[in-house]
Design an enzyme around this catalytic site. Sequence first.
Site, short mmCIF file in Angstrom:
data_model
loop_
_atom_site.label_atom_id
_atom_site.label_comp_id
_atom_site.label_asym_id
_atom_site.label_seq_id
_atom_site.Cartn_x
_atom_site.Cartn_y
_atom_site.Cartn_z
N CYS A 193 1.94 -0.76 1.85
CA CYS A 193 1.11 -0.72 3.05
C CYS A 193 1.29 -2.07 3.74
O CYS A 193 2.20 -2.81 3.41
CB CYS A 193 -0.34 -0.37 2.72
SG CYS A 193 -1.22 -1.54 1.67
N ARG A 215 -2.65 -4.44 -25.77
CA ARG A 215 -3.43 -4.82 -24.59
C ARG A 215 -3.36 -3.74 -23.51
O ARG A 215 -4.36 -3.42 -22.87
CB ARG A 215 -2.90 -6.16 -24.05
CG ARG A 215 -3.15 -7.29 -25.02
CD ARG A 215 -2.34 -8.52 -24.73
NE ARG A 215 -2.51 -9.52 -25.78
CZ ARG A 215 -1.72 -10.57 -25.96
NH1 ARG A 215 -0.69 -10.77 -25.15
NH2 ARG A 215 -1.96 -11.42 -26.93
N ARG A 243 3.74 -6.50 5.71
CA ARG A 243 3.36 -7.57 6.65
C ARG A 243 3.27 -8.93 5.97
O ARG A 243 2.99 -9.93 6.60
CB ARG A 243 2.03 -7.21 7.32
CG ARG A 243 2.11 -5.97 8.18
CD ARG A 243 0.76 -5.53 8.72
NE ARG A 243 0.89 -4.24 9.40
CZ ARG A 243 -0.12 -3.40 9.58
NH1 ARG A 243 -1.33 -3.70 9.16
NH2 ARG A 243 0.09 -2.24 10.20
N ASP A 303 1.87 3.88 4.03
CA ASP A 303 1.23 4.24 5.30
C ASP A 303 2.14 3.74 6.43
O ASP A 303 3.28 3.30 6.18
CB ASP A 303 -0.21 3.70 5.37
CG ASP A 303 -0.26 2.17 5.49
OD1 ASP A 303 0.81 1.51 5.41
OD2 ASP A 303 -1.36 1.64 5.66
N GLY A 339 -0.25 -4.43 1.01
CA GLY A 339 -0.01 -4.03 -0.38
C GLY A 339 -1.30 -3.88 -1.16
O GLY A 339 -1.31 -3.29 -2.26
N HIS A 368 5.15 -7.37 -19.60
CA HIS A 368 3.86 -7.56 -20.28
C HIS A 368 2.84 -6.46 -20.01
O HIS A 368 2.01 -6.17 -20.86
CB HIS A 368 3.23 -8.90 -19.85
CG HIS A 368 3.95 -10.10 -20.38
ND1 HIS A 368 3.44 -11.37 -20.34
CD2 HIS A 368 5.19 -10.21 -20.96
CE1 HIS A 368 4.30 -12.22 -20.89
NE2 HIS A 368 5.38 -11.54 -21.26
#
Length: 144
Positions: free
Chosen positions: A66, A137, A110, A9, A69, A99
């Site tokens: 962003c 997993r 920011r 953004d 984040g 992993h």
Amino acid sequence: MMKVYAGSDHGGFNLKNTLIRKLQQMGHEVEDLGTHSKDSCDYPDYAHAVARKVVADKGSFGLLICGSGIGVSIAANRHPGIRAALCRSGLEAKLSRQHNDANVLALGERITGEALAIDILEKFMAAGFEGSRHEIRVRKIEEI
Ligand code: RB5
């Protein structure tokens, strides 16, 4: 060489441009899905666009930025098959690949400075999924 779909953004616009140049210098092919200006916009639009491309293009990666984040990682992780990792350190970036087989790197312009963001990106792109017990997993993530 990897295919990378990038999106941000307005809050991640500058860092996106910097990291796209970095990825290209590293030899990766980047498709910039926007935003293309600093005008205010809505991060889910870009997170969804990148997530759709990464799901459709097996083996590709996403880069989402962003302000914090957080928004882009929440939105991207709503897509089955997306494993977006919001990373604040190179170690997290490496572990998210080794992993968790992360296929989207999320960053906050920011929060994370440019030099650290480049280090995180390099660690993310260099590391590979370790498979074996992690494979089981990661498969379970999709079993909701
Ligand atoms: C935009 O001001 C900001 O809210 C956005 O970039 C992001 O940080 C949301 O999670």
